[in-house]
Design a protein around this motif. Structure first.
Motif, short mmCIF file in Angstrom:
data_model
loop_
_atom_site.label_atom_id
_atom_site.label_comp_id
_atom_site.label_asym_id
_atom_site.label_seq_id
_atom_site.Cartn_x
_atom_site.Cartn_y
_atom_site.Cartn_z
N THR A 42 18.10 -19.27 -31.16
CA THR A 42 17.59 -19.78 -29.89
C THR A 42 16.11 -19.45 -29.70
OG1 THR A 42 18.27 -17.77 -28.71
CG2 THR A 42 19.86 -19.60 -28.81
N THR A 43 15.58 -18.53 -30.51
CA THR A 43 14.17 -18.15 -30.38
C THR A 43 13.32 -18.62 -31.55
OG1 THR A 43 14.46 -16.00 -31.49
CG2 THR A 43 14.88 -16.09 -29.11
N PHE A 44 13.93 -19.38 -32.49
CA PHE A 44 13.18 -19.82 -33.66
C PHE A 44 11.94 -20.62 -33.28
CE2 PHE A 44 16.60 -19.73 -37.25
CZ PHE A 44 16.53 -18.35 -37.25
N SER A 45 12.09 -21.53 -32.34
CA SER A 45 10.95 -22.37 -31.99
C SER A 45 9.79 -21.54 -31.46
CB SER A 45 11.36 -23.44 -30.96
OG SER A 45 11.88 -22.83 -29.78
N ASP A 46 10.09 -20.54 -30.61
CA ASP A 46 9.04 -19.67 -30.09
C ASP A 46 8.41 -18.85 -31.22
OD1 ASP A 46 9.51 -20.56 -27.52
OD2 ASP A 46 10.89 -18.92 -27.05
N PHE A 47 9.24 -18.36 -32.14
CA PHE A 47 8.74 -17.57 -33.26
C PHE A 47 7.80 -18.39 -34.13
CE2 PHE A 47 8.78 -15.84 -37.50
CZ PHE A 47 8.89 -14.47 -37.35
N ILE A 48 8.20 -19.61 -34.45
CA ILE A 48 7.38 -20.48 -35.31
C ILE A 48 6.05 -20.80 -34.65
CG2 ILE A 48 7.27 -22.76 -36.39
CD1 ILE A 48 10.39 -22.55 -36.62
N ARG A 49 6.10 -21.17 -33.38
CA ARG A 49 4.86 -21.50 -32.66
C ARG A 49 3.94 -20.29 -32.57
NH1 ARG A 49 8.66 -24.40 -29.28
NH2 ARG A 49 8.43 -26.65 -29.60
N LEU A 50 4.53 -19.12 -32.29
CA LEU A 50 3.71 -17.91 -32.17
C LEU A 50 3.08 -17.55 -33.51
CD1 LEU A 50 2.68 -15.53 -30.53
CD2 LEU A 50 4.85 -14.33 -31.02
#
Length: 336
Positions: A42-50
């Motif tokens: 659920t946090t992959f998108s935030d991790f990738i963008r960061l």
């Protein structure tokens, strides 16, 4: 970089590129920094963008046969990352020979290369012997792993080429096969080999675009691996600039070295408990970079000085904050 086929992007795109002179080469080489994809789905998108926002050059997934821990399919993760990221390289370390049919794998990888517009790097290896009984019980072929690796790579490259493909090997044989889609990168995405034994390291120089070192390998053993690779490059007459060297590194940034070591050791002790190959006791001190940002930067500088083209950092916990802290360490390393 990998056979000259790995674009690093323009210098003003936020990507860290360090120019260094590596052993065995008279030309300047660039060291890039990537990060291993971590966290809850659920946090992959935030991790990738960061990771992209703070300047990492690439993001890597891992193909694991470990059934003790939660692990998503790495190819699907890369497809997901292709849609979210804009310029980072996308890599996988490493796909195991025989685990996937090479023709099917060729199409899967070409699809990811298309979705990412040519940003894929492919890691391949034979895997560990202790995985094979479980795979065999599931009907997955485990005989002749080296032959499956070498022929599998050749099959994929044949299918990625234009026109119809023919192949005649010990395990795979076909003629008149045409595959779509073709990858954006031609003659195909760069392939790097994960290997440890001397024959496998020398084979990597012969058949691949580069080599990737596992994160759980102690520094002394990694030095031995690098020495073998350099020797084989010299013996074969291959230009060192055509062969990329990448290493994976467990990393943690904390205000004190002791706190960081304890956090890393605790996680490694759980992850490698009862592992038949790797010794858990004292593992953090042997394989990880940890401590305040300044100490982590010193560890990264040591790898750069050894001629490493790409450093893939693996945050161990508190992933968003660790990404930011590791970015500080990288910034210090590139200034040194």
């Amino acid at each position: 970089m990998l056979s000259g086929r790995i674009p690093t992007g323009p210098q003003n795109d936020g990507v860290w590129i360090l120019t260094t002179t590596h052993p065995g080469s008279t030309a300047n080489r660039s060291t890039s920094f990537a990060v291993g994809l971590r966290g809850d789905p659920t946090t992959f998108s935030d991790f990738i963008r960061l990771a992209e926002d703070v300047g990492f050059n690439g993001i890597w997934t891992q193909d694991t046969l470990n059934d003790k821990n939660f692990s998503l399919d790495p190819l699907h993760q890369l497809s997901y990352a292709a849609g979210i990221s804009k310029h980072m390289r996308l890599g996988i370390s490493v796909l195991f020979s025989g685990y996937r049919n090479p023709a099917v794998l060729a199409r899967d990888l070409a699809t990811i290369d298309q979705l990412s517009q040519g940003r894929l790097t492919v890691g391949m290896g034979v895997g560990n012997a202790y995985h094979r009984p479980r795979l065999a019980a599931l009907g997955i072929p485990t005989d002749k792993p080296t032959v499956r690796l070498v022929e599998g790579i050749a099959v994929m490259r044949a299918l990625w080429a234009e026109g119809e493909a023919d192949f005649n090997g010990e395990i795979y044989s076909f003629s008149g096969i045409r595959m779509q889609p073709k990858p954006v990168q031609q003659p195909g995405p760069p392939i790097i080999i994960g290997a440890r034994s001397e024959p496998a390291l020398r084979r990597a120089v012969a058949i691949a675009d580069g080599w990737t070192g596992a994160a759980m390998i102690p520094a002394e053993e990694r030095d031995e691996e690098l020495a073998i690779l350099r020797d084989e490059l010299a013996v074969s007459g291959r230009d060192p600039a055509s062969f990329s060297i990448s290493v994976n590194v467990y990393a943690a940034v904390e205000p004190t070295r002791e706190e960081a070591r304890d956090r890393v050791q605790q996680i490694l002790s759980v992850g490698f408990k009862d592992n038949p190959v790797y010794t858990v006791e004292g593992m953090a001190d042997r394989v990880a970079v940890f401590g305040p940002p300044e100490e982590c930067a010193e560890g990264l500088q040591k790898l750069i000085a050894k001629g490493v083209d790409e450093i893939v950092l693996h945050p161990m916990y508190d992933h968003p904050n660790q990404l930011k802290q590791l970015a500080k360490a990288v910034e210090l390393a590139k200034r040194a």
